[in-house]
Every structure is written in C-alpha cells, then in structure tokens.
Design a protein around this motif. Structure first.
Motif, PDB file in Angstrom:
ATOM      1  N   ILE A   1     -22.643 -12.821  12.459  1.00 12.34           N
ATOM      2  CA  ILE A   1     -23.861 -11.413  12.771  1.00 12.34           C
ATOM      3  C   ILE A   1     -23.430 -10.670  13.903  1.00 12.34           C
ATOM      4  N   GLU A   2     -24.976 -11.411  14.431  1.00 16.47           N
ATOM      5  CA  GLU A   2     -25.108 -10.965  16.615  1.00 16.47           C
ATOM      6  C   GLU A   2     -23.982 -11.190  16.615  1.00 16.47           C
ATOM      7  N   ASP A   3     -22.949 -12.127  16.724  1.00 17.93           N
ATOM      8  CA  ASP A   3     -21.960 -12.293  17.215  1.00 17.93           C
ATOM      9  C   ASP A   3     -20.935 -11.073  17.378  1.00 17.93           C
ATOM     10  N   LEU A   4     -20.441 -10.841  16.256  1.00 11.22           N
ATOM     11  CA  LEU A   4     -20.285  -9.643  15.144  1.00 11.22           C
ATOM     12  C   LEU A   4     -20.363  -8.319  16.293  1.00 11.22           C
ATOM     13  N   LEU A   5     -22.205  -8.270  16.062  1.00 10.24           N
ATOM     14  CA  LEU A   5     -22.063  -7.117  16.631  1.00 10.24           C
ATOM     15  C   LEU A   5     -22.258  -6.703  18.510  1.00 10.24           C
ATOM     16  N   LEU A   6     -22.061  -7.480  18.769  1.00 11.65           N
ATOM     17  CA  LEU A   6     -22.260  -7.643  19.878  1.00 11.65           C
ATOM     18  C   LEU A   6     -20.017  -7.503  20.642  1.00 11.65           C
ATOM     19  N   SER A   7     -19.544  -8.313  19.554  1.00  9.88           N
ATOM     20  CA  SER A   7     -18.008  -7.814  20.213  1.00  9.88           C
ATOM     21  C   SER A   7     -18.036  -5.753  19.453  1.00  9.88           C
TER      22      SER A   7
ATOM     23  N   ILE B   1     -20.356  -4.500   5.461  1.00  6.33           N
ATOM     24  CA  ILE B   1     -19.936  -4.246   7.641  1.00  6.33           C
ATOM     25  C   ILE B   1     -18.178  -3.481   7.660  1.00  6.33           C
ATOM     26  N   ALA B   2     -17.419  -4.408   6.503  1.00  2.62           N
ATOM     27  CA  ALA B   2     -16.295  -3.716   6.715  1.00  2.62           C
ATOM     28  C   ALA B   2     -16.167  -2.777   6.233  1.00  2.62           C
ATOM     29  N   ARG B   3     -16.601  -2.566   5.216  1.00  2.00           N
ATOM     30  CA  ARG B   3     -16.791  -1.006   3.893  1.00  2.00           C
ATOM     31  C   ARG B   3     -17.354  -0.018   4.923  1.00  2.00           C
ATOM     32  N   VAL B   4     -18.348  -0.657   5.619  1.00  2.00           N
ATOM     33  CA  VAL B   4     -18.805   1.221   6.796  1.00  2.00           C
ATOM     34  C   VAL B   4     -17.727   1.078   7.471  1.00  2.00           C
ATOM     35  N   LEU B   5     -17.062   0.224   8.329  1.00  2.00           N
ATOM     36  CA  LEU B   5     -15.621   0.897   9.132  1.00  2.00           C
ATOM     37  C   LEU B   5     -14.954   0.983   8.548  1.00  2.00           C
ATOM     38  N   ALA B   6     -14.792   0.934   7.281  1.00  2.00           N
ATOM     39  CA  ALA B   6     -13.070   1.422   7.148  1.00  2.00           C
ATOM     40  C   ALA B   6     -12.912   3.150   7.037  1.00  2.00           C
ATOM     41  N   VAL B   7     -13.974   3.382   7.092  1.00  2.00           N
ATOM     42  CA  VAL B   7     -14.263   5.479   7.324  1.00  2.00           C
ATOM     43  C   VAL B   7     -14.172   5.974   8.846  1.00  2.00           C
TER      44      VAL B   7
ATOM     45  N   LYS C   1     -10.739  -7.578   9.634  1.00  2.00           N
ATOM     46  CA  LYS C   1     -10.636  -8.216  11.293  1.00  2.00           C
ATOM     47  C   LYS C   1     -12.076  -7.721  11.976  1.00  2.00           C
ATOM     48  N   GLU C   2     -12.083  -6.123  11.913  1.00  2.00           N
ATOM     49  CA  GLU C   2     -12.876  -6.148  12.990  1.00  2.00           C
ATOM     50  C   GLU C   2     -14.516  -6.606  12.457  1.00  2.00           C
ATOM     51  N   ALA C   3     -14.646  -6.683  11.198  1.00  2.00           N
ATOM     52  CA  ALA C   3     -15.667  -7.705  10.978  1.00  2.00           C
ATOM     53  C   ALA C   3     -16.263  -9.095  10.735  1.00  2.00           C
ATOM     54  N   ALA C   4     -14.861  -9.943  11.644  1.00  2.00           N
ATOM     55  CA  ALA C   4     -14.517 -10.875  12.015  1.00  2.00           C
ATOM     56  C   ALA C   4     -14.427 -11.707  10.469  1.00  2.00           C
ATOM     57  N   ILE C   5     -14.064 -11.347   9.078  1.00  2.00           N
ATOM     58  CA  ILE C   5     -13.511 -12.002   8.634  1.00  2.00           C
ATOM     59  C   ILE C   5     -12.249 -12.316   7.067  1.00  2.00           C
ATOM     60  N   TRP C   6     -11.840 -11.608   8.057  1.00  2.00           N
ATOM     61  CA  TRP C   6     -10.612 -11.533   7.733  1.00  2.00           C
ATOM     62  C   TRP C   6      -9.914 -12.727   7.192  1.00  2.00           C
ATOM     63  N   ASP C   7     -10.119 -13.837   8.365  1.00  2.00           N
ATOM     64  CA  ASP C   7      -9.219 -15.239   7.888  1.00  2.00           C
ATOM     65  C   ASP C   7     -10.153 -15.640   6.686  1.00  2.00           C
ATOM     66  N   ASP C   8     -11.266 -15.568   6.849  1.00  2.00           N
ATOM     67  CA  ASP C   8     -12.059 -16.668   5.504  1.00  2.00           C
ATOM     68  C   ASP C   8     -11.321 -15.482   4.470  1.00  2.00           C
ATOM     69  N   VAL C   9     -10.749 -14.337   4.057  1.00  2.00           N
ATOM     70  CA  VAL C   9     -11.243 -14.029   2.938  1.00  2.00           C
ATOM     71  C   VAL C   9      -9.980 -13.435   2.363  1.00  2.00           C
TER      72      VAL C   9
END
Length: 259
Positions: A194-200, A166-172, A137-145
C-alpha cells in the motif's frame, strides 16, 4: 512549463480557522492549514486528537453525524465546500475516501470497482470494463485479480481488499484521496505494498492520510501535521518535523513520551 510549476505549488486545499463542534463540545480548535497538489501529507497525533475528525471535514463525512456544526472555511480549488450551493455528491467525487478497515461490498471485484460509475448512470459495458481495468492497474492489483473479476471481493486477502477499495475510489477520477489509517489492519507485507502504491499515485493525486505509524509517515509523507487535543500544533516538511520539530509537544510525541 512555468505555469504548470505554479499550479503544482499552489494550495489545492485550504482550511482557515476551522472549528468543529459535537453539540457544545469543541473538537477542533481553529484549524488553519494548506495542502499543495501532488503531495502526500500525513496527519499524526494520539488517539482522540482530532486528526480523523479533520480528515472527514474535507469530504463532509461529518455531515452524517448528528449535532455536528462547523465554522470557519475550507476551500478546495476555488470551491468553498461548506457553502450552501456546494453539491456534496460532486464534492465526494473530487475527494475520495479510503477507510481503516477494508470495506468491499459483497459483490464481485468488477462490481465493486465500477460501483460509483453505475450509481452515476454509466451503462456502457465497454466503458465500465475499461475503467475497471485502468483502476485496478493504478491500484497495483490487476495482475492479482484479472482472471477472477467476477468472483466475490470478500474472498481476497485484507491487503488485496484494501487495494480494490482504492481502485473503487480511483474509478471516479478524484483529485484528492483521503485515507484514514489505511494499513492499520494489514500485515507488514500488505502495508509495504500500500505504501509503494501511495508513492506511485502522488504524481496524479493529492493524498492526505491519517496514521499512527511514525515510520510510515517518515517513509511516505512529504508533509506532516501534528494534532493534539483538537489543535494543529505543527505542520512542516516531514524530514524537518522528525529531525528538528518547532514545538516541544511534537518532539515528545515523536520520541514516544506520550500517545
């Protein structure tokens, strides 16, 4: 409140007179720079200028290269990351890395995201599922997968693969995220996502990214550093850097006269 403001303004990362050598060749020449919390900083410059080399010093990825030696100091928080007592594994949990080419493992999406937690010994299935969902969800891909978590991550598009990485990195739960040209292999639509994700993400993370794309730096970065031939030429607010740089070399690069 005032204390929180002070913490946000303090430097989270500080390099002082950092030099890096490949054997006898000096690739970085006395880099001194500070990065503050909850900002996006872009590292720009022509190929071979040292920006990716410097980025990799921040989580000691250069340790993996033979004959590399480093002098000077880099402090993250209160930790001298090159001190003999520094635990490199713990450092890399604090400082996550996303590479130029999406590099999901040949596992399911779920196993990709929770990989770091499993390596650290986490076995609680409910905990792993919770972290996987949060990170995606943080990586903005939950709805896709969300309906294909147990399908191979290699079946995703390039942009989706990068967001899984990116989600793999965020998990830790890192404090800092390093990105080495994270969109250079992606199409414009994926790049925008990806740019929108980084800003968020910058509300919760400190982000440092290498980019060759001047427009990308101007769109997402609060601060920009210009590297040239292993030297840090200039580091300033992005708007000032692009509109009124201090150095002629910066102006020449930004205006496309070289690089």
């Amino acid at each position: 409140m005032y204390q929180d403001i002070l913490v946000k303004k303090m430097a989270l990362i500080k390099s002082t007179d950092l030099k890096l050598y490949y054997g006898k060749f000096e690739a970085l020449h006395g880099i001194s720079i500070e990065f503050k919390k909850n900002q996006i900083s872009a590292l720009i410059g022509p190929s071979g200028c040292g920006k990716s080399t410097y980025l990799r010093t921040l989580n000691r990825m250069n340790d993996l290269i033979p004959n590399v030696s480093i002098t000077g100091e880099t402090v993250i928080g209160e930790t001298d990351i090159y001190a003999p007592s520094t635990n490199v594994t713990e450092l890399r949990k604090r400082v996550g890395m996303v590479f130029q080419q999406p590099n999901p493992f040949p596992f399911s999406i779920f196993e990709n995201v929770v990989y770091g937690l499993k390596i650290a010994g986490e076995k609680d299935k409910a905990k792993l599922e919770e972290v996987c969902e949060r990170s995606l969800k943080e990586a903005a891909i939950w709805d896709d997968v969300k309906d294909k978590l147990h399908s191979s991550a290699l079946g995703l598009s390039g942009g989706q693969q990068q967001r899984v990485c990116i989600a793999r990195v965020l998990a830790v739960k890192p404090e800092i995220i390093l990105l080495d040209e994270p969109t250079s292999a992606l199409d414009p639509i994926s790049t925008n996502k990806i740019e929108d994700l980084l800003l968020s993400m910058k509300e919760h993370y400190t982000i440092i990214m290498v980019t060759h794309n001047m427009h990308q730096a101007s769109r997402v970065a609060d601060m920009t550093a210009f590297f040239l031939q292993g030297n840090l030429i200039e580091f300033d607010k992005t708007t000032k850097m692009f509109l009124n740089p201090e150095h002629q070399e910066t102006q020449d690069y930004i205006s496309g006269r070289f690089g």
